[in-house]
Scaffold this active site. Structure first.
Site, PDB file in Angstrom:
ATOM      1  N   ASP A  21      36.783  37.938  30.421  1.00 47.10           N
ATOM      2  CA  ASP A  21      37.330  37.573  31.734  1.00 47.10           C
ATOM      3  C   ASP A  21      38.352  36.438  31.639  1.00 47.10           C
ATOM      4  OD1 ASP A  21      34.627  38.350  31.452  1.00 47.10           O
ATOM      5  OD2 ASP A  21      34.174  37.935  33.535  1.00 47.10           O
ATOM      6  N   ASP A  70      36.423  29.469  34.901  1.00 42.84           N
ATOM      7  CA  ASP A  70      36.929  30.141  36.107  1.00 42.84           C
ATOM      8  C   ASP A  70      37.933  29.299  36.898  1.00 42.84           C
ATOM      9  OD1 ASP A  70      35.574  32.620  35.920  1.00 42.84           O
ATOM     10  OD2 ASP A  70      33.712  31.619  36.451  1.00 42.84           O
TER      11      ASP A  70
HETATM   12  N1  GLY Z   1      34.401  37.051  36.089  1.00 45.32           N
HETATM   13  C1  GLY Z   1      33.118  37.477  36.446  1.00 45.32           C
HETATM   14  C2  GLY Z   1      33.024  38.925  36.707  1.00 45.32           C
HETATM   15  O1  GLY Z   1      33.942  39.682  36.475  1.00 45.32           O
HETATM   16  O2  GLY Z   1      32.003  39.322  37.186  1.00 45.32           O
END
Ligand code: GLY
Length: 402
Positions: A182, A118
Site C-alpha cells: 500500500d 498512511d
Molecule cells: N491501506 C489499507 C488497505 O488497503 O486496506
C-alpha cells in the site's frame, strides 16, 4: 545486491494484456458522465452529515457512521471527494467543507496518531490537494510536516519505509522492518515535497522504497505480497506475509491495485520508464485474473467459497490503468488497451455495483475492507473516492492530486 529497475522488470513474468481489453470499450462517454453526475449528487446529499466529520472506513448495511480524524487512514478520502466535487461543479460549499475538514488534519499533526505510513494518503488528498486548489500556504506547510514524519520512518539498512508501529523501537516485533505494498501510494507525498522544497532527500527515500518494493514485494510471477519484512540492522530479507489477504503467498487484489497505480506515478516523478513498465506487468497480472465483469475477487487465490468481490480494488485499478496509459510512450500499443480496461471497469462499477436505489450514504457496494474480520460486501470510503477520481479522469481534464 540492489538491482536496477530495468533488471527488476526483466525478472518479472509478463502475462500480457488480455485480448478482451484490446477491443474498444463498449462503455460510452455519456454513461460515464451520467455516473459522475449521480455520484456527485450523492456526495452533495451527504455533505451536511459529514461537513466536519468523516465517514467510517467501511459501512454497515451500506451506511457509513461519522468518525473524527485523530486515528485511522481513511479520513482524507472524504476530503478528496469534496475537492473533486468542488472541481467538477465549482460549488463553493464543497470547498468550504474541505477547508473545514482541513482544520482536523492540522490538529491531528499535533494531537493525533501520525505513527503510520498512511500520512501519504492522509495529507495528499487533504493538504496537497488543498494547496493546489486554494494556494493556501498553511496547507503546504501541513503537507511538508507530514512528509517529514513519513521520511522519518525510512530505515536505512533495508532501504524501506516501515509501515506500521513505532519505527524507532529496538525490540523485535511483527511490525519492525516490515513494509507493505500500500505504501506505494504514499510515496507521492515525498516526491511532491522534493518538488516543492528543492530538497532531493524526500524523493531519494521514495525512489529507494520503490526499488526495495520491486525487489521483495513484487514476485517473479507478476503478483505481489501484501507485506514483507527485512532485518532492520543489516537489511537481510526475511520474508513475505499478509495482513488483509487470504494468506502469505496469495495475491490480495487491492494490494495489486495499489502497486499498479503507485508504480505508474513513481515512474512519472522519478522519470524512470522502468517503473511504468513494471506497472504494466502488474496490470497484466491483475487484468488476467479478473472476473467477467472486470471487478476482482478480494484475493485472487482465495478459495472459491470466499467469493467476495472488492470494488475498491477495481476503482483503484481503474485510476492506475488510466495513469499507466498516460505514462507509457504513445507508440506503445498497450496504451489504448489500458484505457479501455479503465473505462470497462468504471462502466461495470456504475452498472453493477452502484448504491442507487438503496438507502446507502455511500457510492459502491461490494467493497471488502477485511474479509477475515467479516468486513466485506460494504461501501469503503477509499473505493468511493477512487471511483469518482476514475470517472473524473475519464470525463474531464484533471490534474492529479497525487
Ligand atoms: N491501506 C489499507 C488497505 O488497503 O486496506
Amino acid at each position: 545486491m540492489a538491482r536496477t529497475p530495468d533488471a527488476l522488470v526483466a525478472a518479472t513474468a509478463d502475462h500480457g494484456l488480455p485480448e478482451r481489453y484490446t477491443e474498444r470499450s463498449g462503455v460510452d462517454r455519456a454513461a460515464l458522465d451520467e455516473a459522475l453526475s449521480v455520484a456527485i449528487d450523492r456526495v452533495d446529499d451527504t455533505l451536511d452529515e459529514f461537513y466536519d466529520r468523516f465517514p467510517s472506513p467501511s459501512s454497515r448495511d451500506l451506511v457509513y457512521d461519522a468518525t473524527d480524524n485523530m486515528d485511522g487512514w481513511t479520513a482524507s478520502f472524504w476530503t478528496g471527494l469534496c475537492w473533486l466535487a468542488y472541481e467538477v461543479t465549482g460549488k463553493r460549499r464543497f470547498r468550504d467543507a474541505a477547508e473545514t475538514q482541513l482544520e482536523t488534519f492540522e490538529r491531528r499533526l499535533n494531537e493525533g496518531n501520525v505513527d503510520t505510513h498512511d500520512l501519504g494518503f492522509l495529507y495528499t488528498l487533504s493538504a496537497v490537494a488543498g494547496h493546489r486548489l486554494s494556494g493556501n500556504e498553511r496547507y503546504r506547510s501541513m503537507a511538508l510536516s507530514a512528509a517529514d514524519l513519513l521520511a522519518d520512518r525510512f530505515l536505512e539498512a533495508p532501504g524501506l519505509i516501515q509501515a506500521w508501529g513505532d519505527h524507532e523501537a529496538t525490540e523485535e516485533s511483527w511490525e519492525r522492518g516490515r513494509m507493505i505494498v500500500d505504501t506505494m501510494m504514499n510515496l507521492p507525498l515525498l516526491f511532491w515535497a522534493s518538488e516543492e522544497t528543492g530538497d532531493p532527500r524526500y524523493a531519494a527515500i521514495a525512489e529507494t522504497h520503490a526499488r526495495t518494493t520491486a525487489q521483495h514485494i513484487v514476485r517473479p510471477d507478476g503478483s505481489t505480497y501484501h507485506t514483507f519484512k527485512c532485518d532492520v540492522e543489516n537489511g537481510t530479507p526475511i520474508g513475505g506475509d499478509t495482513a488483509q489477504g487470504y494468506d502469505a503467498d496469495s495475491c490480495w487484489s487491492r494490494g495489486q491495485a495499489w502497486a499498479i497505480y503507485g508504480y505508474a506515478i513513481a515512474g512519472d516523478y522519478a522519470d524512470e520508464g522502468a517503473y511504468a513498465r513494471l506497472s504494466a506487468t502488474l496490470a497484466n497480472y491483475y487484468l488476467s485474473h479478473l472476473e467477467d465483469d472486470s471487478v476482482p475477487r478480494w484475493d485472487f487465490d482465495a478459495p472459491a467459497e470466499q467469493d467476495h468481490r472488492d470494488t475498491s480494488a477495481a476503482a483503484i485499478a481503474a485510476c492506475g490503468l488510466d495513469e499507466l496509459a498516460r505514462q507509457l510512450p504513445l507508440a506503445d500499443d498497450r496504451v489504448r488497451g489500458y484505457r479501455n480496461a479503465a473505462r470497462t471497469t468504471l462502466g461495470s462499477l456504475a452498472e453493477n455495483y452502484s448504491t442507487v436505489g438503496t438507502d446507502s450514504n455511500g457510492l459502491l457496494t461490494d467493497g471488502a475492507y477485511d474479509v477475515a474480520n467479516g468486513d466485506y460486501d460494504e461501501c469503503c470510503i477509499w473505493g468511493d473516492y477512487f471511483y469518482v477520481e476514475g470517472l473524473v479522469r475519464a470525463t474531464e481534464h484533471w490534474s492529479r492530486y497525487w
